[in-house]
Motif scaffolding. Sequence first.
Motif, PDB file in Angstrom:
ATOM      1  N   ILE A 125      17.478   8.129 -30.435  1.00 46.10           N
ATOM      2  CA  ILE A 125      17.232   7.727 -31.824  1.00 46.10           C
ATOM      3  C   ILE A 125      15.735   7.600 -32.083  1.00 46.10           C
ATOM      4  O   ILE A 125      15.227   8.041 -33.124  1.00 46.10           O
ATOM      5  N   ALA A 126      15.003   7.008 -31.153  1.00 35.62           N
ATOM      6  CA  ALA A 126      13.553   6.860 -31.326  1.00 35.62           C
ATOM      7  C   ALA A 126      12.891   8.226 -31.506  1.00 35.62           C
ATOM      8  O   ALA A 126      12.038   8.411 -32.382  1.00 35.62           O
ATOM      9  N   LEU A 127      13.268   9.192 -30.692  1.00 36.48           N
ATOM     10  CA  LEU A 127      12.682  10.526 -30.812  1.00 36.48           C
ATOM     11  C   LEU A 127      13.042  11.193 -32.131  1.00 36.48           C
ATOM     12  O   LEU A 127      12.243  11.928 -32.711  1.00 36.48           O
ATOM     13  N   SER A 128      14.242  10.938 -32.611  1.00 39.91           N
ATOM     14  CA  SER A 128      14.712  11.616 -33.825  1.00 39.91           C
ATOM     15  C   SER A 128      13.930  11.222 -35.069  1.00 39.91           C
ATOM     16  O   SER A 128      14.056  11.894 -36.102  1.00 39.91           O
ATOM     17  N   LYS A 129      13.125  10.197 -34.989  1.00 37.10           N
ATOM     18  CA  LYS A 129      12.417   9.700 -36.165  1.00 37.10           C
ATOM     19  C   LYS A 129      11.152  10.488 -36.487  1.00 37.10           C
ATOM     20  O   LYS A 129      10.527  10.265 -37.531  1.00 37.10           O
ATOM     21  N   SER A 130      10.746  11.398 -35.603  1.00 33.51           N
ATOM     22  CA  SER A 130       9.522  12.167 -35.844  1.00 33.51           C
ATOM     23  C   SER A 130       9.804  13.390 -36.702  1.00 33.51           C
ATOM     24  O   SER A 130      10.712  14.180 -36.402  1.00 33.51           O
ATOM     25  N   LEU A 131       9.010  13.592 -37.747  1.00 33.17           N
ATOM     26  CA  LEU A 131       9.122  14.779 -38.581  1.00 33.17           C
ATOM     27  C   LEU A 131       8.503  15.990 -37.893  1.00 33.17           C
ATOM     28  O   LEU A 131       8.597  17.108 -38.409  1.00 33.17           O
ATOM     29  N   GLU A 132       7.882  15.790 -36.742  1.00 35.25           N
ATOM     30  CA  GLU A 132       7.301  16.890 -35.963  1.00 35.25           C
ATOM     31  C   GLU A 132       8.200  17.286 -34.799  1.00 35.25           C
ATOM     32  O   GLU A 132       7.785  18.044 -33.914  1.00 35.25           O
ATOM     33  N   LEU A 133       9.421  16.789 -34.802  1.00 39.21           N
ATOM     34  CA  LEU A 133      10.317  17.007 -33.669  1.00 39.21           C
ATOM     35  C   LEU A 133      10.698  18.480 -33.524  1.00 39.21           C
ATOM     36  O   LEU A 133      11.262  19.073 -34.440  1.00 39.21           O
ATOM     37  N   PRO A 134      10.426  19.074 -32.355  1.00 42.95           N
ATOM     38  CA  PRO A 134      10.912  20.422 -32.090  1.00 42.95           C
ATOM     39  C   PRO A 134      12.231  20.384 -31.326  1.00 42.95           C
ATOM     40  O   PRO A 134      12.586  19.374 -30.726  1.00 42.95           O
ATOM     41  N   GLY A 135      12.941  21.500 -31.346  1.00 43.76           N
ATOM     42  CA  GLY A 135      14.114  21.627 -30.488  1.00 43.76           C
ATOM     43  C   GLY A 135      15.298  20.800 -30.933  1.00 43.76           C
ATOM     44  O   GLY A 135      15.554  20.602 -32.121  1.00 43.76           O
ATOM     45  N   GLU A 136      16.000  20.282 -29.955  1.00 42.53           N
ATOM     46  CA  GLU A 136      17.251  19.577 -30.215  1.00 42.53           C
ATOM     47  C   GLU A 136      17.424  18.449 -29.210  1.00 42.53           C
ATOM     48  O   GLU A 136      17.125  18.616 -28.016  1.00 42.53           O
ATOM     49  N   PHE A 151       6.309   6.753 -31.026  1.00 46.95           N
ATOM     50  CA  PHE A 151       7.608   6.676 -30.355  1.00 46.95           C
ATOM     51  C   PHE A 151       7.801   5.332 -29.660  1.00 46.95           C
ATOM     52  O   PHE A 151       8.915   4.797 -29.635  1.00 46.95           O
ATOM     53  N   ARG A 152       6.724   4.804 -29.104  1.00 54.12           N
ATOM     54  CA  ARG A 152       6.817   3.470 -28.497  1.00 54.12           C
ATOM     55  C   ARG A 152       7.245   2.452 -29.545  1.00 54.12           C
ATOM     56  O   ARG A 152       8.110   1.592 -29.277  1.00 54.12           O
ATOM     57  N   ASP A 153       6.650   2.547 -30.739  1.00 55.45           N
ATOM     58  CA  ASP A 153       6.990   1.596 -31.802  1.00 55.45           C
ATOM     59  C   ASP A 153       8.407   1.830 -32.334  1.00 55.45           C
ATOM     60  O   ASP A 153       9.117   0.866 -32.667  1.00 55.45           O
ATOM     61  N   GLN A 154       8.821   3.094 -32.415  1.00 54.64           N
ATOM     62  CA  GLN A 154      10.188   3.382 -32.849  1.00 54.64           C
ATOM     63  C   GLN A 154      11.209   2.821 -31.863  1.00 54.64           C
ATOM     64  O   GLN A 154      12.277   2.350 -32.250  1.00 54.64           O
ATOM     65  N   ALA A 155      10.855   2.872 -30.574  1.00 55.63           N
ATOM     66  CA  ALA A 155      11.728   2.281 -29.557  1.00 55.63           C
ATOM     67  C   ALA A 155      11.878   0.782 -29.782  1.00 55.63           C
ATOM     68  O   ALA A 155      12.974   0.224 -29.611  1.00 55.63           O
ATOM     69  N   CYS A 156      10.798   0.131 -30.163  1.00 56.34           N
ATOM     70  CA  CYS A 156      10.863  -1.308 -30.451  1.00 56.34           C
ATOM     71  C   CYS A 156      11.783  -1.582 -31.640  1.00 56.34           C
ATOM     72  O   CYS A 156      12.495  -2.588 -31.670  1.00 56.34           O
ATOM     73  N   ILE A 157      11.771  -0.680 -32.619  1.00 64.82           N
ATOM     74  CA  ILE A 157      12.594  -0.877 -33.811  1.00 64.82           C
ATOM     75  C   ILE A 157      14.078  -0.720 -33.482  1.00 64.82           C
ATOM     76  O   ILE A 157      14.920  -1.528 -33.895  1.00 64.82           O
ATOM     77  N   VAL A 158      14.416   0.320 -32.728  1.00 63.56           N
ATOM     78  CA  VAL A 158      15.828   0.579 -32.426  1.00 63.56           C
ATOM     79  C   VAL A 158      16.351  -0.330 -31.316  1.00 63.56           C
ATOM     80  O   VAL A 158      17.565  -0.464 -31.123  1.00 63.56           O
ATOM     81  N   TRP A 159      15.445  -0.945 -30.584  1.00 61.29           N
ATOM     82  CA  TRP A 159      15.798  -1.780 -29.427  1.00 61.29           C
ATOM     83  C   TRP A 159      16.873  -2.812 -29.751  1.00 61.29           C
ATOM     84  O   TRP A 159      17.840  -2.988 -29.004  1.00 61.29           O
ATOM     85  N   LYS A 160      16.732  -3.516 -30.882  1.00 64.11           N
ATOM     86  CA  LYS A 160      17.687  -4.582 -31.207  1.00 64.11           C
ATOM     87  C   LYS A 160      19.092  -4.029 -31.456  1.00 64.11           C
ATOM     88  O   LYS A 160      20.086  -4.631 -31.040  1.00 64.11           O
ATOM     89  N   LEU A 211      15.970  -3.083 -21.081  1.00 67.38           N
ATOM     90  CA  LEU A 211      16.452  -2.065 -22.007  1.00 67.38           C
ATOM     91  C   LEU A 211      15.304  -1.521 -22.852  1.00 67.38           C
ATOM     92  O   LEU A 211      15.205  -0.305 -23.068  1.00 67.38           O
ATOM     93  N   LEU A 212      14.428  -2.381 -23.321  1.00 65.09           N
ATOM     94  CA  LEU A 212      13.288  -1.921 -24.122  1.00 65.09           C
ATOM     95  C   LEU A 212      12.404  -0.990 -23.307  1.00 65.09           C
ATOM     96  O   LEU A 212      12.009   0.086 -23.778  1.00 65.09           O
ATOM     97  N   LEU A 213      12.082  -1.383 -22.083  1.00 65.61           N
ATOM     98  CA  LEU A 213      11.237  -0.533 -21.235  1.00 65.61           C
ATOM     99  C   LEU A 213      11.906   0.814 -21.001  1.00 65.61           C
ATOM    100  O   LEU A 213      11.242   1.868 -21.063  1.00 65.61           O
ATOM    101  N   ALA A 214      13.202   0.813 -20.728  1.00 65.77           N
ATOM    102  CA  ALA A 214      13.914   2.064 -20.463  1.00 65.77           C
ATOM    103  C   ALA A 214      13.909   2.970 -21.688  1.00 65.77           C
ATOM    104  O   ALA A 214      13.685   4.186 -21.577  1.00 65.77           O
ATOM    105  N   ILE A 215      14.168   2.405 -22.873  1.00 60.94           N
ATOM    106  CA  ILE A 215      14.147   3.209 -24.100  1.00 60.94           C
ATOM    107  C   ILE A 215      12.775   3.828 -24.294  1.00 60.94           C
ATOM    108  O   ILE A 215      12.647   5.028 -24.597  1.00 60.94           O
ATOM    109  N   GLN A 216      11.733   3.035 -24.129  1.00 57.24           N
ATOM    110  CA  GLN A 216      10.376   3.542 -24.330  1.00 57.24           C
ATOM    111  C   GLN A 216      10.030   4.644 -23.324  1.00 57.24           C
ATOM    112  O   GLN A 216       9.533   5.707 -23.697  1.00 57.24           O
ATOM    113  N   ALA A 217      10.294   4.389 -22.046  1.00 53.26           N
ATOM    114  CA  ALA A 217       9.934   5.363 -21.017  1.00 53.26           C
ATOM    115  C   ALA A 217      10.712   6.665 -21.181  1.00 53.26           C
ATOM    116  O   ALA A 217      10.155   7.761 -21.015  1.00 53.26           O
TER     117      ALA A 217
END
Length: 393
Positions: free
Chosen positions: A108-119, A8-17, A356-362
């Motif tokens: 968006i970062a969270l949505s990238k996991s295929l193990e995502l539960p819930g909504e 998720f940290r890495d996904q945050a870096c991807i969506v950050w831009k 913004l990057l730190l906030a997305i990651q946290a």
Amino acid sequence: MDALKMFFRDQACIVWKEAWEAARLIGERPELGYQEYFAVETLTQLLKSHGFEIQQPAAGLDTAFIARFSGYKPGPRLAFLAEYDALPGIGHGCGHNLIGAASVGAAIALSKSLELPGEIWVVGSPAEETSGGKVILVNEGAFEGVDAALMFHPGSQNATIISSLALDALEFVFLGKAAHAVAAAYYGVNALEALIDFFNRTNRLKDNLPQDAYINGIITEGGTSPNVIPERAVARFYLRARQRKVLNIIRNQVIRCAQEAASAVSAKITWNMFENSYDEMQSNRALAGAFETNLRELGVRNISPPQSAMGSVDMGNVSRIVPAIHPYLTLGGGMNIPHTRDFAQACLSAPGERLLLLAIQALALTGWDILSSPKLLNLAKRELNPRPSGKQR
């Protein structure tokens, strides 16, 4: 940091831009409350491009929205709160362009996991600076079924637990009777005289206010000509207190002052709420603890103890019905003063982009904790709705 959190940290870096581009565009085109059409379009198009379903308008508000992404197995419903309105004449001097982009980026970062539960939800809430869009969203049931609510705010320090002041916005209208100020003064009923008496009475009331309680008022109408007894006089007041129950008492005292002042000159008095009422922010300590742990795992060491904000936030109303946090993260060196053009410019600078990057990651990491840990969510809910004393599980 475990492997999933690193993901998720890495996904945050991807969506950050993408998120930064949205924050920059919104920051360069500030819109006032309930007029944030460009901001809403920018954020919802970004969410839609990543598979979120968009409901807009929401709760009867044209510039409110709810974006939804369903996970791959049952689980909690997590809401990230997005703000995007600007200040008149200043722009994004409170950093709402970063707030909205951070919540969208985390979702968006969270949505990238295929193990995502819930909504996952992103709740777009307009007009925080003026009348509190979240109050309307709460009152209209927009958070029904939501298990936890998160957002961040740029500021002068890293503070995971904050409190704020409950707020009531009251307008008082005194109605008298016009007359010639000299030839027929006896025939008139001076509404302005009643209003001035009202201010004097509230000033005496201030002497006995509890700590962290405030009465601040202005005269918005006071007559049309010195040669005419004013038949109408109007004042607007902000009343604040650390707790809603205390503010309710103060509000009744101020209303009584207005009634007594009107009665003293035989004027009539009406009053109304000219903005939505804000409740105090109740930061959920269980969720704030998870957010702080994630900050430390991201390398943040300078974290302040709980802070008492002297302002009011409409996230307070959300925090009364859903476990919620509203942490502050340091913008740049922490020297910029909110609600200024300098702060707005900082939110469009390199420090704003890094924040913004730190906030997305946290936010994303804490969101994952909530979605994946029934124990954490149970603690958060028990904190919001503690069992009556003497009853045991």
